[in-house]
Design a protein around this motif. Structure first.
Motif, PDB file in Angstrom:
ATOM      1  N   VAL A 182       0.863  -1.191   0.000  1.00 57.49           N
ATOM      2  CA  VAL A 182       0.000   0.000   0.000  1.00 57.49           C
ATOM      3  C   VAL A 182       0.889   1.227   0.000  1.00 57.49           C
ATOM      4  O   VAL A 182       1.814   1.344   0.816  1.00 57.49           O
ATOM      5  N   LEU A 183       0.625   2.144  -0.879  1.00 58.66           N
ATOM      6  CA  LEU A 183       1.431   3.345  -1.057  1.00 58.66           C
ATOM      7  C   LEU A 183       0.573   4.563  -0.740  1.00 58.66           C
ATOM      8  O   LEU A 183      -0.552   4.684  -1.222  1.00 58.66           O
ATOM      9  N   THR A 184       1.085   5.475   0.087  1.00 58.94           N
ATOM     10  CA  THR A 184       0.371   6.699   0.445  1.00 58.94           C
ATOM     11  C   THR A 184       1.144   7.904  -0.077  1.00 58.94           C
ATOM     12  O   THR A 184       2.325   8.082   0.245  1.00 58.94           O
ATOM     13  N   LEU A 185       0.465   8.738  -0.884  1.00 62.82           N
ATOM     14  CA  LEU A 185       1.079   9.927  -1.469  1.00 62.82           C
ATOM     15  C   LEU A 185       0.166  11.124  -1.250  1.00 62.82           C
ATOM     16  O   LEU A 185      -1.053  10.991  -1.153  1.00 62.82           O
ATOM     17  N   PHE A 186       0.768  12.321  -1.195  1.00 58.46           N
ATOM     18  CA  PHE A 186       0.024  13.554  -0.959  1.00 58.46           C
ATOM     19  C   PHE A 186       0.083  14.427  -2.210  1.00 58.46           C
ATOM     20  O   PHE A 186       1.170  14.684  -2.750  1.00 58.46           O
ATOM     21  N   MET A 187      -1.087  14.874  -2.673  1.00 60.02           N
ATOM     22  CA  MET A 187      -1.171  15.702  -3.873  1.00 60.02           C
ATOM     23  C   MET A 187      -1.343  17.162  -3.468  1.00 60.02           C
ATOM     24  O   MET A 187      -2.241  17.500  -2.688  1.00 60.02           O
ATOM     25  N   LEU A 188      -0.490  18.017  -4.015  1.00 59.58           N
ATOM     26  CA  LEU A 188      -0.501  19.435  -3.684  1.00 59.58           C
ATOM     27  C   LEU A 188      -0.492  20.280  -4.951  1.00 59.58           C
ATOM     28  O   LEU A 188      -0.020  19.853  -6.001  1.00 59.58           O
ATOM     29  N   GLY A 189      -1.008  21.500  -4.801  1.00 56.43           N
ATOM     30  CA  GLY A 189      -0.819  22.522  -5.819  1.00 56.43           C
ATOM     31  C   GLY A 189       0.126  23.580  -5.288  1.00 56.43           C
ATOM     32  O   GLY A 189       0.864  23.346  -4.332  1.00 56.43           O
ATOM     33  N   LEU A 190       0.101  24.757  -5.880  1.00 55.70           N
ATOM     34  CA  LEU A 190       0.955  25.852  -5.439  1.00 55.70           C
ATOM     35  C   LEU A 190       0.296  26.598  -4.297  1.00 55.70           C
ATOM     36  O   LEU A 190      -0.916  26.836  -4.312  1.00 55.70           O
ATOM     37  N   SER A 191       1.100  26.992  -3.319  1.00 53.95           N
ATOM     38  CA  SER A 191       0.563  27.681  -2.157  1.00 53.95           C
ATOM     39  C   SER A 191       0.565  29.190  -2.316  1.00 53.95           C
ATOM     40  O   SER A 191      -0.197  29.886  -1.658  1.00 53.95           O
ATOM     41  N   GLY A 192       1.397  29.720  -3.175  1.00 53.41           N
ATOM     42  CA  GLY A 192       1.497  31.160  -3.333  1.00 53.41           C
ATOM     43  C   GLY A 192       2.536  31.800  -2.434  1.00 53.41           C
ATOM     44  O   GLY A 192       2.735  33.013  -2.477  1.00 53.41           O
ATOM     45  N   GLY A 193       3.210  31.038  -1.608  1.00 53.83           N
ATOM     46  CA  GLY A 193       4.224  31.587  -0.717  1.00 53.83           C
ATOM     47  C   GLY A 193       5.564  30.905  -0.904  1.00 53.83           C
ATOM     48  O   GLY A 193       5.651  29.678  -0.911  1.00 53.83           O
ATOM     49  N   ALA A 194       6.633  31.692  -1.021  1.00 54.84           N
ATOM     50  CA  ALA A 194       7.971  31.122  -1.235  1.00 54.84           C
ATOM     51  C   ALA A 194       8.447  30.350  -0.013  1.00 54.84           C
ATOM     52  O   ALA A 194       9.132  29.334  -0.136  1.00 54.84           O
ATOM     53  N   ASP A 195       8.102  30.831   1.196  1.00 55.44           N
ATOM     54  CA  ASP A 195       8.544  30.140   2.413  1.00 55.44           C
ATOM     55  C   ASP A 195       7.892  28.771   2.535  1.00 55.44           C
ATOM     56  O   ASP A 195       8.534  27.785   2.926  1.00 55.44           O
TER      57      ASP A 195
END
Length: 754
Positions: A182-195
């Motif tokens: 079983v593989l768990t991965l997290f999908m993200l987009g851009l947050s808008g912050g460089a930090d």
């Protein structure tokens, strides 16, 4: 589905799923037993309950039922199939199916070429998914080193580090479950912050489980996020057997999920399951966060889909979803969009072997319950960690029976048994107290129902008689029409020097000069339409008030200029609408027998004259005994004396009116006015003028005809109307003169079409 911050209870899904589950409260642990209420508090509660019931009875039995529809409960519709409503007319007696839903289209924003620092603001309903996003964190090697049986794809906000850490400590921790990878991965987009982006980079270096694409990670971009998940699975992890899209605020029992997927009969291809939603209506209210305009999705209901909190699918589907999405216009309701893709592919969703394993909110934590389910929505990451630790700890007080996964057994020590007995005794006393309170409440409810029953069935005629003696209007439910009214303004050339195909008879108040002038400049100015002559006239009674003489003089001057006023010597009031209508029919029967059709229309209506003439020129449209408009079928007679449309049985004994077109706008063939006048002498007139016409039609043995399209006559629409709606409508109510003018101008533009 949206990703909620770790400290936010409920978040976005609370409005959607709490409505589904009927939950009032949920979240932070077990229920605490409350001490019995004091007698004084009980007395106040019973008093308030009876008061609320009595007030509710009065409200629900009156015409204020329409107020209920205006309350901000639209989000419940997303989960509950709309039930059949009682066909009670609101103040303008509008059937729900004829209400136009608001439409609108916002611009979309282009995909940023570089990571932006602020979120884009143009796109609300729609952002295209033309495969123009790119992965900036990929980890594509995770499916190359070993072949996973199940891939858990978790869409999560970039800033939500706590949720990811909680999942890694709990249901995302085990890489092998029941012998399956079983593989768990997290999908993200851009947050808008460089930090934040730098922290994500360091997190991925340490964990190696982040997948990030260069779209803005916002709630309105959930469809993009979901389709990027499908794109990654289709291109980077084709070897997996199954995948699950699961939100970051979920409790997931991976063990039970793997057991389910290993059951015989679970399909290996074209398989999608979860908490299924059937026949969910599309929300057309712009105040709702799930608003979808007709331009985006014209159907009234979504196809069957699985609720986005967590659904499982065979891994052959992602590639098919991506391909199908090329021909389906995307919008922000991502789970419904996946349902549209399934429908496009010709595949049906499958109910889980045990649907009770996919659940939304739970009011309290129960170890036995959590050992049997697959999904639950939680309020925080801390809850996830606490519940998981409790579920996984060995031994008493709760543990799973080795003989059956679905049974929970109890092992208790002597102290625990004594504690349980004390608790049972307390609960028994509490339950007895509650039963006593319930009996009191039941007695109050029965009393309220009895009062309500008497209220509905009592003959209130004596009340009307008493109030009639004290009022200036002696018979509010009945108006006399003795045919003794005279025309005092009647010098129009219409039907005298020329024979129109269609005569527009506009009912307007005597003092509403602005409405008459606006109609003359807009739809009343169309004299020749599709080669047919159209004439517009205004029907008036006598003005009232202290300045009646001055108003009458102004009307004379107005008629000298326009010669389009028809005035009779009855008082122009709301209660005299039936007289106004019958006077109109008298004038038509005497002056316009050679015309083909007449349309009675109110002064607050927008009329698309071209569409009206087109309908009447259609070969299928009858030339005789024809009447159409927004036809109201099975309209109940109101027996509520406090209702605006009250009718006692002494006036109308039947429980329903005969079919009639709503008085805002209806069309009839010019043979009908004389026929209606002939039978009206046998029918006691009532002030509800359109229902009275229905009674006359019934006496003639004639039934009104529904228009070919229900969108041709619209009352009480959601404004603003789209160009598509304006291109199809014949008559629609407006709220102001500027709105009528604007609609008329838009309807004449070449691009005013669907």
């Amino acid at each position: 589905m949206a990703v909620t911050p770790s400290g936010l209870k409920g978040g976005i899904k609370e409005g959607r799923v709490a409505a589904l589950m009927g939950v009032r409260g949920w979240g932070s642990g077990g229920n605490q037993l409350k001490s019995p209420k004091k007698p004084l508090l009980l007395s106040w509660f019973l008093f308030l309950l009876v008061l609320v019931l009595l007030v509710s009875c009065c409200i629900l039995s009156s015409s204020s039922l329409s107020l209920w529809e205006s309350l901000p409960f639209q989000y419940y519709h997303r989960f509950h199939t709309q039930t059949s409503r009682v066909n009670l007319p609101p103040p303008y007696r509008v059937h729900p199916k004829h209400r136009v839903k608001p439409t609108g289209m916002h611009e979309t924003t282009e995909r940023p070429t570089a990571p932006p620092t602020v979120a884009p603001t143009g796109a609300r309903f729609h952002q295209a998914y033309p495969r123009n996003y790119h992965f900036i964190m990929d980890n594509q090697e995770v499916c190359k080193t070993e072949t996973p049986f199940l891939v858990l794809m978790v869409p999560v906000a970039p800033e939500n580090f706590a949720a990811r850490d909680a999942i890694r400590q709990t249901w995302g921790k085990d890489s092998v479950v029941r012998g399956q990878v079983v593989l768990t991965l997290f999908m993200l987009g851009l947050s808008g912050g460089a930090d934040v982006q730098e922290k994500l980079h360091q997190e991925n270096l340490q964990r190696g489980d982040l997948i990030q694409s260069d779209f803005m990670d916002t709630y309105l971009n959930l469809t993009i996020k979901t389709m990027v998940i499908m794109d990654w699975l289709a291109t980077r992890c084709r070897s997996a057997a199954y995948a699950m899209k699961v939100d970051s605020d979920m409790f997931l029992n991976v063990d039970n999920l793997v057991v389910m997927l290993q059951k015989p009969g679970i399909p290996k291809v074209d398989y999608l399951t979860g908490m299924l939603m059937w026949n969910r209506p599309v929300i057309r209210s712009k105040d709702s966060k799930w608003y979808v305009p007709e331009e985006m999705y014209p159907e009234p209901q979504y196809p069957t889909y699985a609720l986005g909190m967590g659904y499982v699918f065979s891994n052959d589907l992602p590639e098919k979803f991506v391909e199908a999405s090329k021909s389906i216009k995307p919008f922000n309701i991502e789970d419904a969009y996946i349902g549209m893709c399934m429908k496009k592919l010709g595949h049906a969703l499958t109910s889980p072997p045990d649907p009770s394993q996919f659940k939304a909110y739970n009011q309290r934590y129960d170890r036995c319950e959590y050992s049997k389910i697959i999904t639950y929505i939680l309020g925080s990451s801390q809850e996830l960690v606490e519940y998981w630790r409790d579920l996984k700890k060995p031994g008493p007080p709760w543990f799973r029976s080795p003989s059956s996964q679905n049974n929970c057994t109890i092992e208790m020590s002597t102290e625990e048994e004594e504690s349980r007995q004390r608790k049972n005794a307390d609960q028994t006393a509490l339950m007895e107290n509650r039963r006593r309170h319930f009996r009191h409440i039941l007695i109050c409810i029965l009393g309220a129902v009895t009062v309500f029953f008497i209220y509905l069935n009592w003959d209130w005629t004596f009340v009307i008689r008493i109030t009639s003696a004290l009022s200036s209007d002696p018979r509010p439910y009945h108006v006399a029409y003795p045919r003794n009214y005279q025309f005092i303004m009647d010098d129009t050339p219409t039907c005298n020097t020329k024979t129109p195909f269609l005569v527009l008879m506009v009912h307007v108040a005597t003092g509403d000069v602005a409405a008459r002038d606006t109609i003359r400049k807009t739809w009343g100015s169309d004299k020749r339409v599709l080669g047919q002559l159209v004439e517009a006239l205004f029907v008036l009674g006598l003005p009232g008030g202290a300045d009646a003489e001055q108003q009458q003089e102004k009307l004379k001057q107005e008629n000298l200029q326009h010669r389009d006023l028809i005035q009779s010597n009855f008082q122009d009031t709301y209660r005299n609408l039936t007289i106004k209508t019958m006077v109109m029919l008298e004038w038509l029967a005497a002056h316009c027998v050679k015309a083909s059709y007449v349309m009675k229309i109110d002064s607050d209506m927008l009329l698309h004259v071209h569409n009206a003439v087109k309908l009447l020129l259609d070969p299928s449209t009858a030339k005789h005994n024809y009447m159409t408009g927004l036809v109201w079928w099975h309209s109940p007679v109101s027996r509520n004396p406090f209702n605006k449309f009250y009718m006692p049985k002494s006036v109308i004994a039947e429980p329903e009116y005969p079919p009639y077109p709503l008085g805002m706008a209806y069309v009839m063939s010019l043979d009908l006015p004389a026929k209606i006048l002939a039978v009206s002498a046998q029918i006691k007139p009532i002030f509800i003028e359109d229902a009275y016409l229905g009674m006359c039609l019934k006496r003639l043995g004639i039934s009104p005809t529904d228009p070919p399209e229900e969108t041709m006559f619209i009352v009480d629409p959601g404004h603003p109307l789209s160009s598509c709606n304006l291109s199809k409508v014949i008559a629609v109510t407006t709220t102001s003169i500027p709105q009528m003018t604007s609609y008329w101008e838009r309807s004449r533009q070449p691009d005013a079409k669907c």
